[in-house]
Design a protein around this motif. Structure first.
Motif, PDB file in Angstrom:
ATOM      1  N   MET A   1      63.181 -24.744 -30.167  1.00 32.32           N
ATOM      2  CA  MET A   1      62.159 -24.787 -31.201  1.00 32.32           C
ATOM      3  C   MET A   1      62.274 -26.120 -31.940  1.00 32.32           C
ATOM      4  SD  MET A   1      61.587 -20.940 -32.690  1.00 32.32           S
ATOM      5  CE  MET A   1      63.208 -20.458 -33.217  1.00 32.32           C
ATOM      6  N   LYS A   2      61.170 -26.520 -32.546  1.00 35.46           N
ATOM      7  CA  LYS A   2      61.133 -27.801 -33.254  1.00 35.46           C
ATOM      8  C   LYS A   2      60.624 -27.611 -34.679  1.00 35.46           C
ATOM      9  CE  LYS A   2      60.283 -30.508 -29.131  1.00 35.46           C
ATOM     10  NZ  LYS A   2      59.345 -31.354 -28.405  1.00 35.46           N
ATOM     11  N   VAL A   3      61.102 -28.482 -35.575  1.00 34.79           N
ATOM     12  CA  VAL A   3      60.669 -28.499 -36.971  1.00 34.79           C
ATOM     13  C   VAL A   3      60.503 -29.959 -37.387  1.00 34.79           C
ATOM     14  CG1 VAL A   3      61.273 -27.944 -39.353  1.00 34.79           C
ATOM     15  CG2 VAL A   3      61.943 -26.393 -37.528  1.00 34.79           C
ATOM     16  N   LYS A   4      59.383 -30.257 -38.071  1.00 34.47           N
ATOM     17  CA  LYS A   4      59.174 -31.585 -38.642  1.00 34.47           C
ATOM     18  C   LYS A   4      59.196 -31.467 -40.161  1.00 34.47           C
ATOM     19  CE  LYS A   4      56.105 -34.414 -37.156  1.00 34.47           C
ATOM     20  NZ  LYS A   4      54.833 -35.029 -36.746  1.00 34.47           N
ATOM     21  N   ILE A   5      59.694 -32.527 -40.808  1.00 34.70           N
ATOM     22  CA  ILE A   5      59.791 -32.545 -42.268  1.00 34.70           C
ATOM     23  C   ILE A   5      59.329 -33.908 -42.759  1.00 34.70           C
ATOM     24  CG2 ILE A   5      61.358 -32.365 -44.234  1.00 34.70           C
ATOM     25  CD1 ILE A   5      63.228 -30.721 -42.493  1.00 34.70           C
ATOM     26  N   ASN A   6      58.474 -33.933 -43.803  1.00 39.26           N
ATOM     27  CA  ASN A   6      58.086 -35.236 -44.351  1.00 39.26           C
ATOM     28  C   ASN A   6      59.172 -35.740 -45.304  1.00 39.26           C
ATOM     29  OD1 ASN A   6      57.549 -33.971 -46.858  1.00 39.26           O
ATOM     30  ND2 ASN A   6      55.451 -34.688 -46.965  1.00 39.26           N
ATOM     31  N   LYS A   7      59.102 -37.040 -45.637  1.00 33.01           N
ATOM     32  CA  LYS A   7      60.196 -37.671 -46.403  1.00 33.01           C
ATOM     33  C   LYS A   7      60.356 -37.081 -47.798  1.00 33.01           C
ATOM     34  CE  LYS A   7      57.513 -41.588 -48.080  1.00 33.01           C
ATOM     35  NZ  LYS A   7      57.421 -43.030 -48.170  1.00 33.01           N
ATOM     36  N   HIS A   8      59.258 -36.637 -48.418  1.00 32.27           N
ATOM     37  CA  HIS A   8      59.369 -36.036 -49.749  1.00 32.27           C
ATOM     38  C   HIS A   8      60.087 -34.688 -49.681  1.00 32.27           C
ATOM     39  CE1 HIS A   8      56.879 -39.160 -51.417  1.00 32.27           C
ATOM     40  NE2 HIS A   8      55.920 -38.892 -50.547  1.00 32.27           N
ATOM     41  N   ALA A   9      59.843 -33.943 -48.608  1.00 35.10           N
ATOM     42  CA  ALA A   9      60.498 -32.642 -48.438  1.00 35.10           C
ATOM     43  C   ALA A   9      61.998 -32.806 -48.213  1.00 35.10           C
ATOM     44  CB  ALA A   9      59.857 -31.878 -47.286  1.00 35.10           C
ATOM     45  N   VAL A  10      62.401 -33.867 -47.541  1.00 35.73           N
ATOM     46  CA  VAL A  10      63.822 -34.101 -47.283  1.00 35.73           C
ATOM     47  C   VAL A  10      64.598 -34.126 -48.598  1.00 35.73           C
ATOM     48  CG1 VAL A  10      65.508 -35.802 -46.471  1.00 35.73           C
ATOM     49  CG2 VAL A  10      63.491 -35.303 -45.096  1.00 35.73           C
ATOM     50  N   LYS A  11      64.089 -34.846 -49.569  1.00 34.98           N
ATOM     51  CA  LYS A  11      64.768 -34.965 -50.862  1.00 34.98           C
ATOM     52  C   LYS A  11      64.890 -33.603 -51.547  1.00 34.98           C
ATOM     53  CE  LYS A  11      64.633 -37.483 -55.217  1.00 34.98           C
ATOM     54  NZ  LYS A  11      63.934 -38.445 -56.044  1.00 34.98           N
ATOM     55  N   VAL A  12      63.804 -32.838 -51.575  1.00 39.23           N
ATOM     56  CA  VAL A  12      63.809 -31.538 -52.251  1.00 39.23           C
ATOM     57  C   VAL A  12      64.699 -30.543 -51.500  1.00 39.23           C
ATOM     58  CG1 VAL A  12      62.365 -29.628 -53.055  1.00 39.23           C
ATOM     59  CG2 VAL A  12      61.531 -31.979 -53.229  1.00 39.23           C
ATOM     60  N   LEU A  13      64.643 -30.547 -50.165  1.00 38.79           N
ATOM     61  CA  LEU A  13      65.495 -29.646 -49.383  1.00 38.79           C
ATOM     62  C   LEU A  13      66.967 -29.976 -49.577  1.00 38.79           C
ATOM     63  CD1 LEU A  13      63.427 -29.445 -46.080  1.00 38.79           C
ATOM     64  CD2 LEU A  13      63.588 -27.712 -47.875  1.00 38.79           C
ATOM     65  N   ASN A  14      67.297 -31.257 -49.623  1.00 30.53           N
ATOM     66  CA  ASN A  14      68.692 -31.642 -49.870  1.00 30.53           C
ATOM     67  C   ASN A  14      69.160 -31.195 -51.254  1.00 30.53           C
ATOM     68  OD1 ASN A  14      69.575 -32.745 -47.414  1.00 30.53           O
ATOM     69  ND2 ASN A  14      68.557 -34.684 -47.853  1.00 30.53           N
ATOM     70  N   GLN A  15      68.267 -31.252 -52.248  1.00 35.96           N
ATOM     71  CA  GLN A  15      68.616 -30.764 -53.588  1.00 35.96           C
ATOM     72  C   GLN A  15      68.871 -29.252 -53.550  1.00 35.96           C
ATOM     73  OE1 GLN A  15      65.205 -32.127 -55.818  1.00 35.96           O
ATOM     74  NE2 GLN A  15      66.139 -34.114 -56.272  1.00 35.96           N
ATOM     75  N   MET A  16      68.070 -28.522 -52.777  1.00 35.94           N
ATOM     76  CA  MET A  16      68.290 -27.078 -52.629  1.00 35.94           C
ATOM     77  C   MET A  16      69.644 -26.815 -51.974  1.00 35.94           C
ATOM     78  SD  MET A  16      64.545 -25.711 -51.373  1.00 35.94           S
ATOM     79  CE  MET A  16      65.121 -24.034 -51.074  1.00 35.94           C
ATOM     80  N   LEU A  17      69.960 -27.571 -50.937  1.00 33.88           N
ATOM     81  CA  LEU A  17      71.212 -27.369 -50.209  1.00 33.88           C
ATOM     82  C   LEU A  17      72.435 -27.674 -51.076  1.00 33.88           C
ATOM     83  CD1 LEU A  17      70.171 -28.772 -46.735  1.00 33.88           C
ATOM     84  CD2 LEU A  17      70.766 -26.395 -47.272  1.00 33.88           C
ATOM     85  N   GLU A  18      72.293 -28.608 -52.022  1.00 35.50           N
ATOM     86  CA  GLU A  18      73.401 -28.912 -52.934  1.00 35.50           C
ATOM     87  C   GLU A  18      73.762 -27.707 -53.793  1.00 35.50           C
ATOM     88  OE1 GLU A  18      72.328 -32.339 -55.229  1.00 35.50           O
ATOM     89  OE2 GLU A  18      72.262 -33.642 -53.462  1.00 35.50           O
TER      90      GLU A  18
END
Length: 99
Positions: free
Chosen positions: A1-18
């Motif tokens: 399976m594949k998933v794409k993420i835009n650059k703005h989402a990367v920042k927010v997802l990383n904040q969630m993961l923290e």
């Protein structure tokens, strides 16, 4: 399976993961399925027996339920700041429908 993420989402997802508890990952899941398209959301969650951990195009691992492969494979996670901050999640291989 594949998933794409835009650059703005990367920042927010990383904040969630923290803020995640040990073992938690980002899960994309279906909130509604209308047959030819679905509505999606995401949350922090633990891996279960039906999950596949998919490395996104931005190297963020995403949990996807293999029982929903038809709608989750190829999903695109985008984050926009306007008109209001939030995620837009859809699968370009399926009909895209706005409510």
């Amino acid at each position: 399976m594949k998933v794409k993420i835009n650059k703005h989402a990367v920042k927010v997802l990383n904040q969630m993961l923290e803020k995640a508890e040990e073992g938690e990952m980002i899960r994309v899941y279906i909130t509604e399925n209308h047959g030819n398209h679905a509505h999606y959301d995401l949350k922090l969650d633990q891996k279960t027996e039906h999950d596949e951990v998919v490395q996104s195009d931005k190297d963020i691992p995403i949990l996807l339920d293999t029982r929903d492969v038809d709608f989750l494979d190829g999903v695109w996670i985008q984050y926009f700041h306007v008109p209001q901050p939030g995620f837009t999640i859809y699968n370009p291989a399926k009909e895209h429908h706005h409510h």
